[in-house]
Design a protein around this motif. Sequence first.
Motif, mmCIF file in Angstrom:
data_model
loop_
_atom_site.group_PDB
_atom_site.id
_atom_site.type_symbol
_atom_site.label_atom_id
_atom_site.label_comp_id
_atom_site.label_asym_id
_atom_site.label_seq_id
_atom_site.Cartn_x
_atom_site.Cartn_y
_atom_site.Cartn_z
ATOM 1 N N GLN A 119 0.814 -1.203 0.000
ATOM 2 C CA GLN A 119 0.000 0.000 0.000
ATOM 3 C C GLN A 119 0.852 1.260 0.000
ATOM 4 N N GLN A 120 2.140 1.113 -0.099
ATOM 5 C CA GLN A 120 3.016 2.276 -0.012
ATOM 6 C C GLN A 120 2.860 3.207 -1.223
ATOM 7 N N GLU A 121 2.254 2.680 -2.326
ATOM 8 C CA GLU A 121 2.044 3.537 -3.486
ATOM 9 C C GLU A 121 0.704 4.251 -3.423
ATOM 10 N N GLN A 122 -0.047 4.033 -2.319
ATOM 11 C CA GLN A 122 -1.310 4.742 -2.160
ATOM 12 C C GLN A 122 -1.057 6.231 -1.992
ATOM 13 N N LEU A 123 -2.127 7.024 -2.152
ATOM 14 C CA LEU A 123 -1.960 8.479 -2.048
ATOM 15 C C LEU A 123 -1.741 8.935 -0.607
ATOM 16 N N HIS A 124 -2.306 8.224 0.399
ATOM 17 C CA HIS A 124 -2.118 8.559 1.817
ATOM 18 C C HIS A 124 -2.550 9.993 2.109
ATOM 19 N N LEU A 125 -3.723 10.363 1.602
ATOM 20 C CA LEU A 125 -4.231 11.715 1.823
ATOM 21 C C LEU A 125 -5.271 11.684 2.920
ATOM 22 N N ILE A 126 -5.182 12.654 3.831
ATOM 23 C CA ILE A 126 -6.137 12.773 4.940
ATOM 24 C C ILE A 126 -6.638 14.205 4.977
ATOM 25 N N ASN A 127 -7.963 14.353 5.045
ATOM 26 C CA ASN A 127 -8.549 15.691 5.128
ATOM 27 C C ASN A 127 -8.735 16.072 6.588
ATOM 28 N N LEU A 128 -8.007 17.098 7.009
ATOM 29 C CA LEU A 128 -8.112 17.639 8.371
ATOM 30 C C LEU A 128 -8.907 18.932 8.347
ATOM 31 N N PRO A 129 -9.353 19.406 9.499
ATOM 32 C CA PRO A 129 -10.150 20.648 9.521
ATOM 33 C C PRO A 129 -9.443 21.821 8.858
ATOM 34 N N HIS A 130 -8.139 21.920 8.984
ATOM 35 C CA HIS A 130 -7.439 23.060 8.391
ATOM 36 C C HIS A 130 -6.960 22.780 6.967
ATOM 37 N N GLY A 131 -7.311 21.574 6.428
ATOM 38 C CA GLY A 131 -6.965 21.269 5.051
ATOM 39 C C GLY A 131 -6.386 19.881 4.907
ATOM 40 N N PRO A 132 -6.176 19.450 3.686
ATOM 41 C CA PRO A 132 -5.665 18.105 3.457
ATOM 42 C C PRO A 132 -4.165 18.023 3.729
#
Length: 744
Positions: A119-132
């Motif tokens: 899974q290391q090629e995944q985007l690994h993006l997380i949306n936080l309150p102050h932005g991604p």
Amino acid sequence: MKTLFSLRSLHLSLRFVIPLVAALALLAYAVVPLFDDLTLRWFARDLNMRSRLISSTLQEPLAELLQRNERTRINALLQRATKDERLLAVGVCNDQRKLLYRTQAFPNDITCVSYEPDQQEQLHLINLPHGPVHVFNAPLEQDGTEIGTLVLVHDMSYIERRSADTRKYLLLLFVVLGVVISLITVLVAHLSWRGWLEGVRAMMRGEGILRPFSQPAGAELQPLVGEMRSLLRNLEAERRHADDMTVSWNPAALRSLLNKQLTGDQVLVVSNREPYIHVKTEQGIVVHRPASGLVTAVEPVMRACSGTWIAHGSGSADRETVDSHDRVGVPPKKPEYNLRRIWLTAEEEQGYYYGFANEGLWPLCHNAHVRPIFRSSDWAWYQAINQRFADAVVTEARSDDPVVLVQDYHFALLPALIRKRLPKATIITFWHIPWPNPESFGICPWREELLKGMLGSTILGFHTPFHCKNFLETVDRYLETRIEHESSTIFHRGQLTMVEDYPISIQWPPDWQGSLPPVDETRAEILAELGLPQGHLLGIGVDRMDYTKGILERFSAVERMLELHPELVGRFSFVQIAAPSRSALEEYHAFEQRVYALTERINQRFERAIILKAEHHEADQVTRYYRASNVCMVTSLHDGMNLVAKEFVAARDDEQGALVLSQFTGAANELHEALIVNPYHVEQTAQALYQGLTMPEYEQRERMRSMRSLVQDFNVYRWAGRMLLDAARVRQREKLSARIGREL
């Protein structure tokens, strides 16, 4: 007019622009989200690579510090790593996935999540309150043993700002692109509309169907113009067919057509063979009607038109029967038109007629097994006689725009010669024999001169579409012309020539209709004249003594049929009427001798199997033989139409009899109910003859009824009417073109 043009141009432009704008808007709506997603993936992969590089750099020192548990130095190391503006925070987890160290900006919402290696090629993006943010976990190892995890958190707000800028520029690009394309489209549409209008005007003047438009826009629309021409041609063909079905073609209809469509214009016919020959005999001057398909077809037309027929006076008493202007009214008993005779010396006739026309062009066009012979002296006479006939046409013309019907291969040069003297004349040239392919025609040393002469015609007619196609290809091969295959027209040196197929036919109703005795009575009379018993089966063949007519092949088929069916020996005879033709030529003389020899040989085997009548027979005599016969054989090796087949069908008002017809005749394209044969195939022809002799009466009736219906509907008056209607349309178009030219 200009306002109307502008409105039409605007309307045409909007029809292009509105769909274009709508398509660009839909494209932008679909492309922008895809482009955002693609951009995000590019940046995420870039951050993955950066994260691997950073983790690789921190791996060794961080592992040592963790082993010695030096917290201060670990925090300092992590703090230095976050000086990169893109790296928001760094954290270190132990092997139990517990967060041990973190920088000040490390988000509370992020924990030590375990990621599998694939899974290391995944985007690994997380949306936080102050932005991604982008989160990357890299394992920390010491001596091959995992001792913890390094967590790298990258701020992605700058990516969103760049994506927003990219979307704005992308939308702006679509707007600019839409405006530019719309302007170009409007300009092209405007020019195309102007070119189209100019092309329509050219077509009305008779030019648009000949050449591509000179304007660039018109050139671009040329494929559309070709489709328009093809459609118009199909519509014209359908209209002609509808006219043919509604018009009962007869002499009265032909006269009406001349009066209405051609406003009574003079009609002149030019041919080598005259329709009536005056001959001196011991009983005085006798009038003969020659055995010729051309005369059979054209003579009824002239009766209907009351025009003038110009022909070579070949009879021994022809000079004694004309007036001071070399004219005589014909037919003799009831004159309906004038015959103007042209006189030729023996030397002129030998060079022009026997030489160039019949030793050169005839075998060349028939693809017969006789070598064409071309001599310069014959060509000189051919040119001179064509010029003499052209002078006669000019003399006989009462106006500068007569309708001239030029007949056959004897006058290939005549149309251009007439055109030179009478440029407004409507010249219809009909080629009664086949037209060969370009390679065969290329044998002729004066091919270009012949083609140029024929292209002086307004309308050039052949029997079949195949012959038209051959002619177009021949012109395309040897002359610099502009050919429109869709409209079947040729433009050469400012002259338009329309090439069409006009299947020739015979007079209907025949002159004898209602005046002859019944078929049974006629058969009994013919059998008695031949010295044959009643009930004897009879076959008939009617031809000139010519090597193209397949007479030898026909006799061989009769012989083979009697071999295969000996029960018919003594019960069947074949009558061959063969009018002498061109006996002065060596090939014809040799052919005549072969016919006599084969007849004698077959009759030695099967008594009176062949009854050869090598002499001239009048039309009423031939009709009696048609009516008396069980089978008619037409076995031409190559023929334009062959009207004998249609004459036989017309003669059988009892709807009995069978027709054996060569596939190499134009008639085979129309009389599908005949027994179609390949005359070179002796057994096939013999079997067809036997089938015709033994065919049940009901089958004979069905076949003959269908063929008679076709000959009745598609008679010689329809043949002439179609040509004259086309001539009338050409004349009307030329008048309209001249009027438009004056107004413009």
